[in-house]
Design an enzyme around this catalytic site. Structure first.
Site, PDB file in Angstrom:
ATOM      1  N   ASP A  71      -1.200  -5.744  19.966  1.00  0.00           N
ATOM      2  CA  ASP A  71      -2.199  -6.788  19.727  1.00  0.00           C
ATOM      3  C   ASP A  71      -3.332  -6.341  18.814  1.00  0.00           C
ATOM      4  OD1 ASP A  71      -3.220  -5.088  21.656  1.00  0.00           O
ATOM      5  OD2 ASP A  71      -3.451  -6.630  23.188  1.00  0.00           O
ATOM      6  N   ASP A 481      -9.836   0.538  28.165  1.00  0.00           N
ATOM      7  CA  ASP A 481      -8.700   0.262  29.064  1.00  0.00           C
ATOM      8  C   ASP A 481      -8.257   1.442  29.913  1.00  0.00           C
ATOM      9  OD1 ASP A 481      -8.702  -2.272  28.072  1.00  0.00           O
ATOM     10  OD2 ASP A 481      -6.723  -2.193  27.177  1.00  0.00           O
TER      11      ASP A 481
END
Length: 888
Positions: A71, A481
């Site tokens: 992404d 993340d």
């Protein structure tokens, strides 16, 4: 629960990227400065994965040819011989950083050398540029690009649906692209060179994740989301007649054309109330399978169904693996086994707890089995075993209670593909890695299949901060993340990310310069502390306490002896402490949200910056005083650092195109600053080991110098600069952090926003700086030279070569021209980092503007792609001017 943690991290990353987005470039008002060039070897500090992989695509014509899209981190091609992934979009530059987000990817089913990528990261104003379709005729070794009249969203909601981009399996010059934002369906009839909207396509979509989102991120229309051809309805060279298209509209999700795209109609009898995430056609038995969810994903989805459409009769059959009432997730990850018609699989992509689920049917969906089942709650029986020894951090250091397990089977499992040539191989993407198996059919015989990470080479972390201490581990990283890692060996995957606590995103870290066993990091966490300390160089951690009001990590600084810390967290003002944060006191004289750093010599001196003002504390962070200096960047897109070993020596990079922008230096703790006239723009600054014979640390910056964007090195306090990257190694946006290595001259660590931590090592052992503008080199090359010519990739009819040219003489070059002759009729098609011309068999490669200067003993490199037939022998001889070069 991982769902909330990852969602929070992604939104924080989006906000961080917005703040750090490279601004539109102003006209270049500085004089061009001479630049030297150096040849670097670039690698990733291995983490293996670390981000969401929403798409995996196997080529249907050639065995072992597969691609993955990410992404925010580009696209990759699978290398079967090494079981690794090769990055394909590292050439995307600073101005086009959004083109590292890949919303869809298509591998040509007629000509396997061709591959296409639809790129663009955001459809709102976070990404200022339109999307594009990139096309390659050499499997991604080089690209050409067509910019679209609308934006694409590789990191937008709904990015796991697809594929939006598809190549006609019979007439491969025809491609379709489903667009977001109400832009409809688009078609190319010239292999992706030009595109036009399919004017009569009846539905542009209407589904928005959150119509009330004023940022435009969650309120964008997710649009047309997949295209599938029925290959039975065409012949070679003629357009496929039957095409299915998925639309983000819960009442009208599937459309069909039976006349090659001339007319379209809503597919009669289709289910409603859901979005079709995937539409996969099994041509052997004439079934179109559809995986539905009530939401667009990839995080959300509370209900779902799986349906089968019989293309011959128009009959719809609900083949959901479980009853709708029993779902708390949507379905995606849809695939069929091309070797075994009737075998179909799907995932419960949004099942966050206790785990994702994978479903498999061998009778066209009449019956299903699960990857895992409950025996007696909360105990589970798995059809699989998991081996994460190659990426041990995938356990997250967790010890969950049943029915949760570690490592998890996954989450955000929107991509799942069975190899069309090998029924035993399956790959699927998660929010953190690519998993796979090579004994999948054990599932059907009642045995267990083994799942392992199949992700080596695919590096997808977003980097917020980097540190390279003078002793201990060479690299500490602050990541989105997955928190961050301590690398004791850059070539090996660390055993675990930072834990105790596990921040979803680490926003800043620092070490004590003269006591590097003391390390501090700050970050984001849904509940719990936002600061942690280590006394063993980051190997083990313990949590500190939060002052009242803290909501996020912010920035943190450690005194050089580790005796005290200054913290500027989100949610409250700047704080200071002695010891390890058991109690905090508010700093005065400095605004909330300031960026903080420490002097690397004086334990009582700390620095801050906010909104154009530089602040100094000489009492350990208790009080700060604003410097009277003016002319610094007015905004907060700034990074600054103090030089180790020199009290009060500070460098500041940052700014914006509509104001002050560049690199500043202070030798008196920020009382006054000198702006470097030879730096157009700079966004990050770091230091590394001094060059041989030099006493001052080497500077590294992500900057624009001499009109060129890149990664630069200076060994003479910024008087001259050497560009150390090249056009093939740009990695989009690199403005968050940069640092040299204090133990290895020339080594630089570069942050990326989705390609992990990149590090480079120089071929220049002499430590020469750039060209001295007051003593220009000879205008023409003279003296000896050496050439290394390597064929780095070769395929049927084409190849890629990299050339390194070394000045082995005693005088610098101010320009160069390298000539050679091809013996086998090879033809150069595209080159980078050099201007290449060819006349018959004779080839000439000349410098481009930024790499004309080559110091004695230094090297310059360039590359090209070309065509060949028969044989592809390397050239036997090379010349620079009238000099024959040594061929290495």
């Amino acid at each position: 629960m991982r769902r909330t943690r990852i969602l929070t991290a992604v939104l924080a990353l989006a906000a961080g990227l917005l703040a750090g987005t490279p601004p539109a470039l102003a006209a270049d008002s500085t004089a061009k400065v001479p630049l030297a060039a150096d040849t670097y070897t670039w690698r990733n500090a291995r983490i293996d994965g670390g981000g969401f992989v929403p798409g995996i695509v196997f080529n249907r014509k050639e065995r072992n040819l597969a691609y993955a899209r990410t992404d925010i981190g580009g696209a990759y091609r699978w290398q079967e011989s090494s079981k690794t992934w090769t990055p394909l979009l590292d050439s995307v530059g600073w101005d086009d950083w959004g083109h590292t987000g890949v919303v869809s990817l298509a591998s040509d089913p007629v000509d396997p050398d061709k591959v296409y990528a639809a790129v663009g990261t955001y459809t709102n104003d976070w990404d200022p540029k339109n999307g594009a379709v990139m096309r390659s005729s050499n499997r991604g070794a080089s690209w050409q690009k067509t910019v679209l009249p609308f934006k694409l969203g590789g990191n937008m909601p709904g990015r796991g649906m697809g594929e939006r981009l598809a190549v006609d399996p019979h007439r491969n010059s025809v491609l379709y692209l489903g667009a977001p934002s109400g832009k409809g369906l688009w078609r190319s009839t010239d292999s992706g060179v030009s595109w036009s909207q399919v004017a009569n396509f009846p539905n542009v979509g209407n589904y928005r994740q959150d119509p009330g989102d004023t940022s435009g991120y969650a309120s964008d229309n997710q649009g047309v989301v997949w295209v599938t051809f029925d290959e039975r309805t065409g012949t070679s060279g003629s357009a496929t007649q039957t095409i299915y298209v998925g639309v983000a509209d819960v009442q009208n999700s599937v459309y069909r054309s039976t006349d090659g795209g001339a007319t379209w109609s809503r597919l009669a009898g289709q289910p409603t109330g859901y979005l079709a995430h995937k539409g996969v056609l099994d041509a052997a038995n004439g079934y179109l399978y559809l995986a539905y969810s009530d939401k667009g994903g990839p995080y959300d989805g509370g209900k779902g169904q799986v349906w089968r459409y019989a293309t011959a009769t128009g009959a719809w059959t609900d083949i959901s693996p479980v009853a709708e009432a029993d779902t708390y997730y949507g379905f995606s990850g849809l695939t069929v086994d091309r070797q075994r018609p009737g075998t179909v699989m799907a995932t419960a992509y949004s099942s966050w707890w206790p785990d994702t689920q994978i479903f498999r049917s061998t009778d066209s969906g009449a019956t299903w089995t699960k990857a895992w089942d409950y025996t007696s709650y909360p105990n589970r029986a798995n059809r699989y075993t998991m081996d994460v020894s190659s990426s041990p951090w995938l356990t997250w250091g967790a010890n969950p209670s049943p029915p949760e397990q570690t490592p998890k089977l996954g989450w955000m499992t929107e991509s799942l593909e069975i190899d069309p040539f090998n029924s035993d191989r399956m790959m699927y993407g998660t929010g953190a890695t690519v998993y796979g198996t090579e004994n999948l059919t054990n599932w059907d015989s009642g045995g267990q299949f083994t799942i392992r990470p199949m992700v080596q080479g695919l590096e997808e972390t977003a980097v917020n901060d980097l540190a390279s201490p003078p002793s201990g581990a060479p690299l500490l990283s602050a990541l989105g993340d997955v928190g961050g890692f301590r690398h004791t060996d850059l070539t090996k995957v660390p055993s675990m990310m930072f834990t105790s606590p596990n921040f979803t995103t680490t926003t800043s870290l620092d070490f004590a310069e003269t006591n590097p066993n003391t390390v501090v990091r700050v970050g984001n966490l849904d509940s719990g502390p936002h600061i942690a300390f280590s006394t063993d160089n980051g190997a083990n951690w313990f949590a500190g306490s939060d002052p009242s009001g803290v909501s996020g990590g912010g920035t943190v600084a450690a005194a050089p002896d580790g005796s005290r810390f200054v913290w500027s967290p989100a949610g409250t003002g700047v704080q200071y402490t002695t010891g390890f944060g058991s109690s905090w006191s508010a700093s005065s004289g400095i605004p909330a949200g300031a960026i903080v750093e420490s002097d690397r010599v004086d334990a009582k001196t700390f620095y801050g910056f906010k909104s154009g003002k530089f602040y100094v504390s000489t009492d350990g962070g208790a009080t700060f005083t604003a410097s009277a200096a003016t002319g610094l960047p007015a905004g907060d897109s700034v990074r600054f650092k103090a030089v180790p070993g020199v009290k009060g020596d500070v460098w500041l990079a940052g700014g914006a195109a509509d104001g002050a922008y560049g690199l500043w230096h202070s030798t008196n703790s920020g009382t006054s600053w000198t702006k470097l006239a030879n730096v157009d723009q700079a966004d990050a600054i770091g230091f590394g080991k001094a060059a041989p014979g030099a006493s001052y640390q080497t500077l590294y910056t992500s900057a624009k110098i001499g009109g060129v964007r890149g990664i630069f090195r200076s060994t003479d306090k910024g008087a001259s600069w050497t560009r150390v990257n090249d056009d093939a190694h740009q990695w989009g946006w690199t403005g968050a952090a940069i640092t040299g290595d204090p133990r290895v001259y020339g080594r630089v660590y570069v942050s990326t926003n989705g390609r992990g931590v990149i590090y480079g090592d120089t071929s220049d052992t002499g430590g020469g700086g750039g060209t001295d503008p007051t003593d220009p080199p000879d205008p023409t090359p003279s003296g000896a030279c050496a050439v290394t010519y390597k064929i780095t990739n070769q395929w049927s009819g084409g190849f890629q070569a990299d050339v390194q040219l070394t000045n082995t003489g005693s005088s610098a070059w101010s320009g160069w021209s390298l000539g050679w002759t091809f013996a086998d009729g090879q033809t150069v098609s595209q080159a980078w980092n050099a201007t290449v011309t060819q006349s018959g068999a004779t080839v000439t490669a000349k410098n481009v503007g930024w790499n004309a200067g080559v110091a004695a003993g230094s090297s310059v490199s360039f590359g090209f792609t070309g065509s060949w037939s028969g044989t592809n022998a390397k050239p036997a001889a090379f010349e620079v001017g009238d000099q024959n070069c040594t061929v290495l």
